[in-house]
Design a protein around this motif. Structure first.
Motif, PDB file in Angstrom:
ATOM      1  N   ILE A 149       0.869  -1.173   0.000  1.00 58.58           N
ATOM      2  CA  ILE A 149       0.000   0.000   0.000  1.00 58.58           C
ATOM      3  C   ILE A 149       0.906   1.222   0.000  1.00 58.58           C
ATOM      4  CG2 ILE A 149      -0.207   0.043   2.538  1.00 58.58           C
ATOM      5  CD1 ILE A 149      -3.115   1.059   2.131  1.00 58.58           C
ATOM      6  N   LEU A 153      -1.803   6.463   0.525  1.00 57.13           N
ATOM      7  CA  LEU A 153      -3.097   5.821   0.785  1.00 57.13           C
ATOM      8  C   LEU A 153      -3.185   5.338   2.236  1.00 57.13           C
ATOM      9  CD1 LEU A 153      -5.827   4.950  -0.218  1.00 57.13           C
ATOM     10  CD2 LEU A 153      -4.812   2.834  -1.102  1.00 57.13           C
ATOM     11  N   ALA A 170      -3.526  -2.844  -0.054  1.00 56.20           N
ATOM     12  CA  ALA A 170      -4.444  -2.403  -1.102  1.00 56.20           C
ATOM     13  C   ALA A 170      -4.678  -3.549  -2.078  1.00 56.20           C
ATOM     14  CB  ALA A 170      -3.865  -1.192  -1.831  1.00 56.20           C
ATOM     15  N   LEU A 313     -10.498  -0.472  -6.209  1.00 54.14           N
ATOM     16  CA  LEU A 313      -9.707  -0.390  -4.990  1.00 54.14           C
ATOM     17  C   LEU A 313     -10.487  -0.725  -3.731  1.00 54.14           C
ATOM     18  CD1 LEU A 313      -7.201   2.552  -5.385  1.00 54.14           C
ATOM     19  CD2 LEU A 313      -6.757   0.378  -4.256  1.00 54.14           C
ATOM     20  N   GLN A 342      -3.908   3.874  -6.391  1.00 57.79           N
ATOM     21  CA  GLN A 342      -3.843   4.043  -4.938  1.00 57.79           C
ATOM     22  C   GLN A 342      -3.709   5.523  -4.566  1.00 57.79           C
ATOM     23  OE1 GLN A 342      -1.586   1.381  -2.360  1.00 57.79           O
ATOM     24  NE2 GLN A 342      -0.980   0.185  -4.161  1.00 57.79           N
TER      25      GLN A 342
END
Length: 463
Positions: A149, A153, A170, A313, A342
């Motif tokens: 990730i 984010l 993610a 996402l 992201q």
């Protein structure tokens, strides 16, 4: 191997003959051999496999090994259980199909109101141009670095996470996250407790991984503690439920119910997956088990309905060992989710104007849902729940109601797809895009709800 043996063709396969064809008596070896014989036409559709115990005795293995092989073949739709008739060959191996998700029906040109998919209204989604431009401003662009990730984010989602997650990952959407977790945490034959009703695609995922589903019945406050207690006694590896804005029933778990569920799980080894498909669209606190059971919970939050399905996402957050297993499994395929997407989502989550747009969209969806619920109540049909992008409508007979609605150009989802076990007849009616013709739709839904269509019929209430 002697695949031309006459005993191989017919209604009942001989255990001694089949055992002679198997070179590797492991579960995978047994399944591979039987699949090859079916593919070659040596074992024909309709043939009945030997009993588990009979083949296990001939192979000198445990019945559990043969049972696991049969489970593998069932997952590939090569064989099916027929109760007392035994395990019967269907045909050559096939990939699992999400049958509940694919059964959308055909309505042709007569379809006037498509109320099947509880998806966002594209007019209510925030614009992506500025967010995409901001996402490109990164030194990591085009690097072959597997990033679970991005820092942007992670910083954007942590302030609104319902508990303090030990790790974040993610993934490419909510159901991608659920599939990933089930693939890494469930072995064929494992028991998985699931709230009943639930999302049809989750049931398809559990079919695909070969799980044995234990349904946990719900009431207006979520999964019932007594039902969960019964499920826990069967030692499931997972319990999967939606703590907030349940789809399709529209309920949310309150603090007291969450504590009751936690108490039932506390002394077990069952892991927990919490599924949140609405993210910022649903107001109010999310009462999670992640606080009480931090080492056993993964919370899945999808941003498709709130910020855009093409972002693909969702974020998994929770116990670090469980997140790590999912991360490692992803290295066999994509490895990571696009850093551009992201960071695009990170920009949207921290942009005040976008936050306002998403809040307005949430209020619009609640208004549309409430407007149809009130129109149905005025016509003698009461629905439950207060949140979500669909209504859960009781009917006298699902099939009859579906046929009646289809004849009038209305398509909805039968409640049976959302249940694993026996259930009262219901329809799931998507409300997220229903902004006009509400009275016309309510008239048709109310007409279909009652088997006799008698205006004096007593009001149906949700149990």
């Amino acid at each position: 191997m002697n695949p031309t043996q006459p005993d191989a063709r017919g209604a009942d396969l001989d255990a001694q003959w089949l055992a002679a064809q198997i070179d590797e008596p492991s579960a995978r070896g047994i399944a591979a051999t039987v699949a090859a014989l079916i593919r070659a036409g040596t074992i024909t559709p309709g043939s009945r496999l030997p009993t588990v115990r009979a083949l296990a005795l001939r192979l000198g293995v445990s019945p559990a090994t043969v049972s696991e092989a049969w489970s593998m073949l069932r997952r590939r739709r090569s064989v099916a259980g027929r109760g007392r008739a035994g395990t019967v060959v269907i045909g050559p191996p096939d990939v699992p199909h999400p049958r509940r998700f694919e059964e959308v029906g055909r309505h042709g040109s007569r379809l006037l109101h498509d109320l099947r998919l509880a998806v966002p209204d594209t007019a209510l989604l925030p614009p992506l141009d500025a967010a995409l431009a901001a996402a490109l401003r990164t030194g990591e662009l085009h690097e072959y670095t597997r990033v679970p990730i991005t820092e942007r984010l992670a910083d954007a989602v942590r302030p609104t996470w319902p508990f303090s997650p030990a790790d974040l990952l993610a993934v490419n959407g909510g159901f991608d996250g659920l599939m990933l977790l089930c693939q890494t945490l469930v072995v064929t034959g494992d028991k998985v407790a699931v709230e009943d009703p639930t999302a049809p695609r989750l049931l398809d995922i559990l079919d695909a991984v070969g799980a044995e589903v234990i349904p946990v019945r719900c009431d207006e406050r979520g999964p019932r503690p007594d039902a969960l207690a019964d499920a826990v006694r069967r030692k499931p590896v997972l319990f999967i439920y939606q703590p907030h804005a349940h789809s399709p029933a529209g309920h949310s778990v309150d603090a007291t119910r969450s504590a009751e569920l936690g108490a039932e799980l506390r002394d077990s080894e069952t892991l927990v997956i919490e599924d949140d498909g609405l993210a910022n669209l649903a107001p109010g606190p999310v009462h999670t088990l992640g606080t009480a059971l931090p080492d056993r919970v993964v919370f899945v939050r999808s941003y498709s309905k709130s910020h855009g399905p093409d972002l693909r996402l969702a974020v998994l957050g929770g116990a670090a060992p469980l997140i790590e297993r999912a991360r490692v499994y992803r290295t066999f395929g994509s490895g990571w989710t696009s850093r551009i997407l992201q960071n695009c989502l990170a920009h949207l989550l921290t942009d005040p104007h976008t936050h306002e747009l998403v809040a307005q969209a949430g209020e619009t969806y609640r208004t549309r849902r409430r407007t149809l619920a009130e129109a149905l109540a005025a016509r003698g049909v009461r629905t439950g729940g207060t949140e979500g992008l669909s209504l859960w409508m009781p009917v006298e007979d699902e099939r009859s109601a579906l046929v009646t609605l289809a004849a009038h150009g209305v398509a909805v989802v039968p409640g049976g797809r959302c249940f694993f076990g026996p259930h009262e007849p219901f329809l799931r009616v998507a409300t997220s895009r229903l902004h006009d013709h509400v009275d016309e739709v309510a008239d048709l839904l109310a007409f279909a709800a009652f088997e006799e269509h008698d205006p004096g019929q007593p009001t149906i209430t949700r149990p």
